[in-house]
Design an enzyme around this catalytic site. Structure first.
Site, PDB file in Angstrom:
ATOM      1  N   ASP A  90       0.750  -1.267  -0.007  1.00  0.00           N
ATOM      2  CA  ASP A  90      -0.201   0.052   0.070  1.00  0.00           C
ATOM      3  C   ASP A  90       0.818   1.297   0.067  1.00  0.00           C
ATOM      4  O   ASP A  90       1.941   1.170   0.787  1.00  0.00           O
ATOM      5  CB  ASP A  90      -0.998   0.133   1.344  1.00  0.00           C
ATOM      6  N   HIS A 147       4.968  -7.257  -0.070  1.00  0.00           N
ATOM      7  CA  HIS A 147       4.287  -8.766  -0.810  1.00  0.00           C
ATOM      8  C   HIS A 147       4.877  -8.890  -2.153  1.00  0.00           C
ATOM      9  O   HIS A 147       5.475  -8.045  -2.666  1.00  0.00           O
ATOM     10  CB  HIS A 147       2.824  -8.685  -0.738  1.00  0.00           C
ATOM     11  N   SER A 250       9.113   3.145   4.729  1.00  0.00           N
ATOM     12  CA  SER A 250      10.236   3.860   3.739  1.00  0.00           C
ATOM     13  C   SER A 250       9.595   3.455   2.355  1.00  0.00           C
ATOM     14  O   SER A 250       8.231   3.755   1.944  1.00  0.00           O
ATOM     15  CB  SER A 250      11.296   3.242   4.011  1.00  0.00           C
TER      16      SER A 250
END
Length: 283
Positions: A90, A147, A250
């Site tokens: 995200d 992911h 980050s």
């Protein structure tokens, strides 16, 4: 404070010292401190806790436990199209496009070399000559587990020491070679498209960077580049599986070989990213 002074201050502060201190605070199990910190953070950044597996601040052992929170199973479905390459996190696209003559676009007036990003290994960077890249920025409000965008077999991991500048859009516009000078962890995977690099870039107050196969890679911070090689079949991860996490957020940078993908519709600088949804499609 002007933008110039904000960036200048980052050159002057003890970047690693502050990051280590914040990392210790974020691991505090003092109930009053961690609950107050988590509640403040949720309010400050408008975090939607309804999608978290554990919705209450009191249910987290530490602030880092909260920051790397898992989501409910149905809120980030992984796109099932066999040709899709999915967002690893995200966040928002910082930049994406073609790696031109070995250089990656950072911001107007700034590029940096893929070779330097990958720790200075020319052979490792060679498959990405004129390839494609995507830089995804994770804001404080975002889900901070990372992911796999595609099935991959881990071949190498490199820890590259460096600075810890902030990686927000302002710093990207002002600090030359930002992503190639910050501390980072490079994960190399073999995929059906060929080699793929996933680069986890550290930043100011990032407590640590972890991978699912190694655990904490940084800190501790060292001066020398370290690398680990992996045997065939030792670590294989499927599209959508967790591969790592940031404790205090980050940026992640993806590198792909030339002529292997087409970016999904709407993918451009500042476009939002939703883990599991298509960022590109295999050619």
């Amino acid at each position: 404070m002007s933008d110039t002074l904000k960036v200048l201050s980052q050159y002057l502060i003890p970047q690693h010292g502050i990051s280590l201190l914040m990392g210790r605070i974020a691991e505090s199990e003092n109930v009053k401190i961690k609950n107050a910190f988590i509640k403040w953070f949720i309010k400050k950044y408008g975090i939607d806790m309804s999608i978290a597996e554990r919705e209450k601040p009191e249910d987290y052992k530490t602030f880092n436990d909260f920051f790397t929170r898992s989501l409910k199973a149905d809120v980030r479905p992984i796109d099932s199209d066999e040709k899709s390459i999915v967002h690893p996190a995200d966040g928002a696209i910082s930049q994406l496009g073609t790696i031109e003559n070995g250089y990656i676009f950072q911001a107007k007036g700034h590029t940096y070399s893929a070779k330097t990003l990958l720790g200075g290994d020319a052979e490792l960077a060679k498959p990405f000559q004129d390839g494609e890249f995507a830089t995804v920025y994770l804001a404080p409000k975002d889900y901070h587990r990372l992911h796999m965008p595609i099935d991959g077999e881990l071949t190498k991991m490199i820890h590259v020491p460096g600075k810890l500048f902030s990686v927000n859009p302002l710093t990207a516009r002002k600090v030359p070679n930002l992503f190639a000078r910050n501390e980072r962890v490079v994960a190399m995977f073999e995929t059906e498209l060929g080699p793929m690099a996933m680069v986890l870039v550290g930043a100011t107050i990032v407590g640590s960077v972890e991978t699912v196969w190694h655990g904490t890679v940084t800190p501790p911070t060292r001066k020398e580049v370290r690398s680990w090689d992996y045997e065939k079949g030792e670590v294989t991860l499927r599209k959508g599986e967790e591969m790592g996490r940031f404790k205090l957020g980050s940026t992640i940078i993806l590198l792909f070989p030339k002529s292997t993908l087409e970016w999904a519709k709407g993918m451009k600088a500042y476009a939002p990213t939703v883990m599991g949804q298509p960022i590109a499609y295999k050619k």
